[in-house]
Design an enzyme around this catalytic site. Structure first.
Site, short mmCIF file in Angstrom:
data_model
loop_
_atom_site.label_atom_id
_atom_site.label_comp_id
_atom_site.label_asym_id
_atom_site.label_seq_id
_atom_site.Cartn_x
_atom_site.Cartn_y
_atom_site.Cartn_z
N GLY A 9 0.86 -1.16 0.08
CA GLY A 9 -0.07 -0.16 0.08
C GLY A 9 0.76 1.13 -0.10
O GLY A 9 2.05 0.90 0.04
N ARG A 12 1.50 5.77 4.97
CA ARG A 12 0.48 5.93 5.93
C ARG A 12 -1.07 5.33 5.48
O ARG A 12 -1.92 5.80 5.74
CB ARG A 12 0.32 7.48 6.10
CG ARG A 12 1.56 7.96 6.72
CD ARG A 12 1.91 7.54 8.20
NE ARG A 12 3.01 8.30 8.65
CZ ARG A 12 4.16 7.73 8.76
NH1 ARG A 12 4.31 6.24 8.50
NH2 ARG A 12 5.17 8.18 9.38
N SER A 16 1.92 -1.30 8.58
CA SER A 16 2.72 -1.82 9.62
C SER A 16 1.51 -2.09 10.65
O SER A 16 1.83 -3.21 11.29
CB SER A 16 3.76 -0.82 10.00
OG SER A 16 4.79 -0.54 8.99
N THR A 35 14.49 -3.47 8.69
CA THR A 35 15.43 -3.62 7.69
C THR A 35 15.88 -2.18 7.69
O THR A 35 16.86 -1.95 6.61
CB THR A 35 14.97 -4.01 6.32
OG1 THR A 35 13.40 -3.23 5.91
CG2 THR A 35 14.22 -5.57 6.54
N HIS A 50 7.65 3.54 15.85
CA HIS A 50 7.47 2.08 15.61
C HIS A 50 7.58 1.19 16.59
O HIS A 50 6.94 0.20 16.95
CB HIS A 50 8.06 1.60 14.21
CG HIS A 50 7.37 1.94 12.90
ND1 HIS A 50 6.65 0.77 12.14
CD2 HIS A 50 7.13 2.82 12.19
CE1 HIS A 50 6.23 1.24 10.91
NE2 HIS A 50 6.45 2.41 11.11
N GLN A 52 8.19 1.87 19.83
CA GLN A 52 7.03 2.17 20.91
C GLN A 52 5.74 1.39 20.74
O GLN A 52 5.12 1.25 21.87
CB GLN A 52 7.04 3.66 21.22
CG GLN A 52 8.44 4.11 21.82
CD GLN A 52 8.50 5.67 21.92
OE1 GLN A 52 7.60 6.40 21.15
NE2 GLN A 52 9.29 6.24 22.46
#
Length: 169
Positions: A9, A12, A16, A35, A50, A52
């Site tokens: 996609g 935003r 993820s 990565t 990410h 956190q």
């Protein structure tokens, strides 16, 4: 049993977050294989945000290129993200699209020989206008071909649109 899932996609789009929820639904202790190379402070802050989001149930591994160095049989592994992973190959061979693509494909094949559940997150970067920058065009080509390669080998492919998952395969 080996399983490959590709989630793609735009920026935003919720890729993820969706991948993390999926991984946690498949395993109480998934692996997060990051990565990214940190190239500036703004990007470092993105990585921290990410990190956190993830709790102690995650096993976190930082690996820029050689995913197959990690033996993860029997695990659920979220690889975030293919785009940054491909960037590492691409710039390490001075934007030689063919060499970068071949190296990434070979590493993908080595890594996915393991009996694990793999959730690959990638960006769909070729849906916009053609860039006037030659390096960007070359990378868009390489990334698009790598996405196609992973999708061909995937059991499932999902497209994220505004936080909504759309099944492609």
């Amino acid at each position: 049993m080996k399983r490959i899932i590709l989630i793609t996609g735009g920026a935003r789009s919720g890729k993820s977050s969706h991948a993390e929820k999926l991984a946690l639904s498949l395993s109480p202790n998934p692996v997060y294989l990051a990565t990214a190379r940190i190239w500036d402070e703004e990007f470092r802050q993105r990585v921290i945000r990410h990190q956190q989001r993830r709790g102690p149930e995650w096993t976190n591994i930082e690996e820029e290129k050689q995913l197959s160095r990690h033996q993860l049989s029997g695990r659920t592994v979220l690889i975030d993200c293919v785009t940054l992973w491909c960037t590492n190959f691409f710039f390490d061979v001075n934007a030689d699209t063919d060499s970068a693509l071949e190296a990434a494909k070979e590493e993908f094949d080595r890594f996915t020989k393991q009996d694990a559940t793999f959730i690959f997150v990638t960006n769909e970067i070729g849906m916009g206008a053609t860039s006037d920058n030659e390096i960007q065009r070359k990378f868009t080509d390489m990334q698009g071909w790598m996405n196609q390669y992973i999708a061909e080998h995937a059991n499932e492919v999902w497209l994220m649109v505004s936080g909504i998952e759309v099944k492609v395969k």
